[in-house]
Design a protein around this motif. Sequence first.
Motif: not given
Length: 105
Positions: A16-22, A6-9, A1-2
Amino acid sequence: LFAAVVGGLSVFGLLHTRAALWLGDISYGIYLIHGLVLYATLSALRASGQLSSLGMVGYGLAMCGVAAVVVALASVSYICLELPIMTRLKKWSTGRRIPVAAKLA
């Protein structure tokens, strides 16, 4: 999973949502602050005698409150402390780098 993440999943775009990035930006603050807030909350509930009578729903609601407070405090510490320091260090360090060609000569 890691390796997949890391590979882009992106888990259907969720990562890639703003909340996840924050949350990624403030994750170190969450790591530092969560123990203090959790300890303070559980100590206050125990001192008032409410901890033993909370039950699963009450405990779950208390932990949701703890999570909200931790995220809020980590956000404030990121905006007021981490971000200005990182910006200042980046400005300071860009003029002090030695070019790679000069190192090789």
